[in-house]
Design a protein around this motif. Sequence first.
Motif, mmCIF file in Angstrom:
data_model
loop_
_atom_site.group_PDB
_atom_site.id
_atom_site.type_symbol
_atom_site.label_atom_id
_atom_site.label_comp_id
_atom_site.label_asym_id
_atom_site.label_seq_id
_atom_site.Cartn_x
_atom_site.Cartn_y
_atom_site.Cartn_z
ATOM 1 N N GLY A 111 0.648 -0.972 0.159
ATOM 2 C CA GLY A 111 -0.109 -0.088 -0.123
ATOM 3 C C GLY A 111 1.105 1.356 0.122
ATOM 4 N N ASP A 112 1.747 0.710 0.050
ATOM 5 C CA ASP A 112 2.887 2.172 0.534
ATOM 6 C C ASP A 112 3.636 2.567 -1.282
ATOM 7 O OD1 ASP A 112 2.530 2.347 3.056
ATOM 8 O OD2 ASP A 112 4.950 1.312 3.300
ATOM 9 N N LYS A 113 3.318 3.927 -1.460
ATOM 10 C CA LYS A 113 4.565 4.892 -2.374
ATOM 11 C C LYS A 113 5.607 4.266 -2.416
ATOM 12 C CE LYS A 113 3.134 9.214 -4.879
ATOM 13 N NZ LYS A 113 4.055 8.555 -5.807
ATOM 14 N N VAL A 114 6.833 4.278 -3.884
ATOM 15 C CA VAL A 114 7.553 4.650 -3.923
ATOM 16 C C VAL A 114 8.078 4.970 -4.904
ATOM 17 C CG1 VAL A 114 7.742 1.899 -4.424
ATOM 18 C CG2 VAL A 114 9.472 2.314 -3.410
ATOM 19 N N GLU A 115 9.575 5.525 -4.187
ATOM 20 C CA GLU A 115 10.140 6.692 -5.925
ATOM 21 C C GLU A 115 11.172 5.171 -6.279
ATOM 22 O OE1 GLU A 115 8.538 9.081 -7.394
ATOM 23 O OE2 GLU A 115 7.639 9.428 -5.658
ATOM 24 N N LYS A 116 11.510 5.388 -7.182
ATOM 25 C CA LYS A 116 12.624 4.625 -7.588
ATOM 26 C C LYS A 116 14.253 5.512 -7.173
ATOM 27 C CE LYS A 116 15.287 4.126 -11.966
ATOM 28 N NZ LYS A 116 15.674 3.693 -13.190
ATOM 29 N N GLY A 117 14.585 4.742 -6.503
ATOM 30 C CA GLY A 117 15.731 4.474 -5.840
ATOM 31 C C GLY A 117 15.752 4.611 -4.530
ATOM 32 N N GLU A 118 14.569 4.539 -3.800
ATOM 33 C CA GLU A 118 14.122 5.027 -2.758
ATOM 34 C C GLU A 118 14.554 3.684 -1.383
ATOM 35 O OE1 GLU A 118 10.208 6.805 0.008
ATOM 36 O OE2 GLU A 118 10.383 6.475 -1.928
ATOM 37 N N SER A 119 14.890 3.120 -0.756
ATOM 38 C CA SER A 119 14.967 1.798 0.260
ATOM 39 C C SER A 119 13.272 1.122 0.130
ATOM 40 C CB SER A 119 15.728 2.218 0.616
ATOM 41 O OG SER A 119 15.858 0.689 1.197
ATOM 42 N N LEU A 120 13.886 -0.057 -0.505
ATOM 43 C CA LEU A 120 12.696 -1.069 0.203
ATOM 44 C C LEU A 120 12.926 -2.219 1.046
ATOM 45 C CD1 LEU A 120 11.704 -2.228 -3.486
ATOM 46 C CD2 LEU A 120 10.426 -0.928 -2.366
ATOM 47 N N ALA A 121 14.019 -1.840 1.810
ATOM 48 C CA ALA A 121 14.067 -2.519 2.850
ATOM 49 C C ALA A 121 15.922 -2.407 2.745
ATOM 50 C CB ALA A 121 13.918 -3.989 2.646
ATOM 51 N N THR A 122 16.423 -3.073 4.229
ATOM 52 C CA THR A 122 17.656 -2.441 4.631
ATOM 53 C C THR A 122 17.836 -3.787 5.277
ATOM 54 O OG1 THR A 122 17.707 -0.290 5.601
ATOM 55 C CG2 THR A 122 19.612 -1.313 6.376
ATOM 56 N N LEU A 123 18.941 -4.773 4.808
ATOM 57 C CA LEU A 123 19.819 -5.786 4.793
ATOM 58 C C LEU A 123 20.704 -5.526 6.090
ATOM 59 C CD1 LEU A 123 18.530 -6.148 2.067
ATOM 60 C CD2 LEU A 123 19.875 -7.625 1.708
ATOM 61 N N HIS A 124 20.626 -5.593 6.906
ATOM 62 C CA HIS A 124 21.612 -6.417 8.051
ATOM 63 C C HIS A 124 22.938 -7.016 7.966
ATOM 64 C CE1 HIS A 124 20.018 -2.909 10.543
ATOM 65 N NE2 HIS A 124 19.216 -2.940 10.117
ATOM 66 N N SER A 125 23.738 -6.825 7.840
ATOM 67 C CA SER A 125 24.367 -8.771 7.294
ATOM 68 C C SER A 125 25.909 -8.695 8.089
ATOM 69 C CB SER A 125 24.664 -8.289 5.847
ATOM 70 O OG SER A 125 25.090 -9.997 5.968
ATOM 71 N N ASN A 126 26.457 -9.861 8.179
ATOM 72 C CA ASN A 126 27.743 -9.447 8.623
ATOM 73 C C ASN A 126 29.228 -9.738 8.259
ATOM 74 O OD1 ASN A 126 28.118 -8.539 11.117
ATOM 75 N ND2 ASN A 126 26.585 -9.802 12.709
ATOM 76 N N PHE A 127 28.109 -10.431 6.560
ATOM 77 C CA PHE A 127 29.392 -10.048 5.641
ATOM 78 C C PHE A 127 28.513 -8.995 4.076
ATOM 79 C CE2 PHE A 127 25.667 -13.427 5.624
ATOM 80 C CZ PHE A 127 25.049 -13.270 4.402
ATOM 81 N N GLU A 128 30.025 -8.484 3.493
ATOM 82 C CA GLU A 128 29.885 -7.311 2.276
ATOM 83 C C GLU A 128 29.063 -7.795 1.498
ATOM 84 O OE1 GLU A 128 32.833 -5.242 2.041
ATOM 85 O OE2 GLU A 128 32.002 -3.685 1.321
ATOM 86 N N ASN A 129 29.016 -8.856 0.383
ATOM 87 C CA ASN A 129 28.440 -9.298 -0.985
ATOM 88 C C ASN A 129 27.684 -9.951 -0.768
ATOM 89 O OD1 ASN A 129 27.741 -10.408 -2.992
ATOM 90 N ND2 ASN A 129 29.950 -11.290 -3.347
ATOM 91 N N VAL A 130 25.809 -9.279 -0.736
ATOM 92 C CA VAL A 130 24.393 -9.806 -0.226
ATOM 93 C C VAL A 130 24.252 -9.378 -1.750
ATOM 94 C CG1 VAL A 130 24.511 -9.503 2.098
ATOM 95 C CG2 VAL A 130 23.505 -7.594 0.193
ATOM 96 N N ASP A 131 24.867 -10.297 -2.572
ATOM 97 C CA ASP A 131 24.156 -9.779 -4.795
ATOM 98 C C ASP A 131 22.641 -10.776 -4.392
ATOM 99 O OD1 ASP A 131 25.680 -7.668 -4.818
ATOM 100 O OD2 ASP A 131 26.891 -8.645 -6.092
#
Length: 433
Positions: free
Chosen positions: A385-405
């Motif tokens: 239901g939320d509006k989102v603009e291109k480039g805005e964050s959809l989610a934050t990944l909290h990770s202890n390794f850098e490569n999360v591709d």
Amino acid sequence: MRMVDIIEKKRDGYELSKEEIRFMIEGYTNETIPDYQMSAFAMAVYFQGMTEKERAELTLAMVDSGDKIDLSAIEGIKVDKHSTGGVGDTTTLVLAPLVASVGVPVAKMSGRGLGHTGGTIDKLESIEGFHVEIDNKQFIDLVNKNKVAVIGQSGNLTPADKRLYSLRDVTATVNSIPLIASSIMSKKIAAGADAIVLDVKTGAGAFMKDIEDAKKLAKAMVDIGNNVGRMTMAVISDMSQPLGYAIGNALEVEEAINTLKGKGPKDLHELCLTLGSHMVFLAKKANSLEEAYKMLEEAIQSGKALEKFKTFIAAQGGDPSIMDDPMKLPKAKFQIELEAKESGWVESIIADEVGKAAMLLGAGRATKDSKIDLAVGIVLRKKVGDKVEKGESLATLHSNFENVDEIKKLLYQVFTISPNETIAPPLIYDKIS
Ligand code: URA
Ligand code: CA
């Protein structure tokens, strides 16, 4: 009595007697009835179902197959809450101190378990010093004194269910409402609950994907509870997208603290007040659900609920200053944003897939010996239901390794963005009592 006759009777659609059900469950527990006969029985139930009376008898027979927790030394009506799975379900962390703060005793026995995140105990252990290694006497004393305590699972509860559930898993007989309902209810009853509030989830992240099935399951469990003398009520709630924003252990503790401060996600706040009001009502601390709801709102506003969380954490060795300074919780090394590739409105966020992504970051256990990372997980920035603009964050990944591709790739498939305005799904579909 012979097991083969019991199978035949069920196969042909007749009602089994209490004695027949007892004979079967006792025999299966002490291994005089083999798996192959029990699987034939489970399949017969899958097709023929069970009557209300049979379901109650099956539940009680499974309760009696092992140890039962005796909570009679705790004053008041002990109300337990059970949620039928889900992703990032932070409700227990909020509800325990919240309802305790209005005088409802919460004697929580909890496991670690498998899943997208750890269990309630794992989550609480992200608070420095907190531990559940207390003995039964300390546990009872703490609940009487503070109205809330958590202890690790011990004892041999419902061994018949344990065996039967694993057998069903490999014989395509899990998905049978009488078998699911008796399985869940037997565990709650053996754990000593006087009254039970069920949160039956529906949607992609839930066991019951379909709302009508969820209603049937809820009704089946409520009937079992009431038929065996434990007051039971159910709420059917949405799990098509994750509840709240946080999916992860320390992340959910922080979300729970915010909710107890009255600053939590709207859906989590609302579901906790709804489930909590049912608990308060069943514990006879309020005369109606409405009155109970108001009591809980007031407990949040006045700071009483947060104060109770501090007392509870401190009583089990934890650092209560975490409530004022959540920065002291374990933090992941990297915070990586999932940037929207297009503008629009969020149409869906497949809950169980977000759960999978959290697990890949290390938030949950794949097998019972895997180690979990309490700091990691996912925090949604947008919900359906939320509006989102291109480039805005959809989610934050909290990770202890850098490569999360790879995990990002998975998450991009989880979010559907529509060019047209979308609406959030309802949070609560129904209440059953
Ligand atoms: N959860 C249970 O505990 N038992 C079932 O049968 C299904 C889900
Ligand atoms: Ca959450």
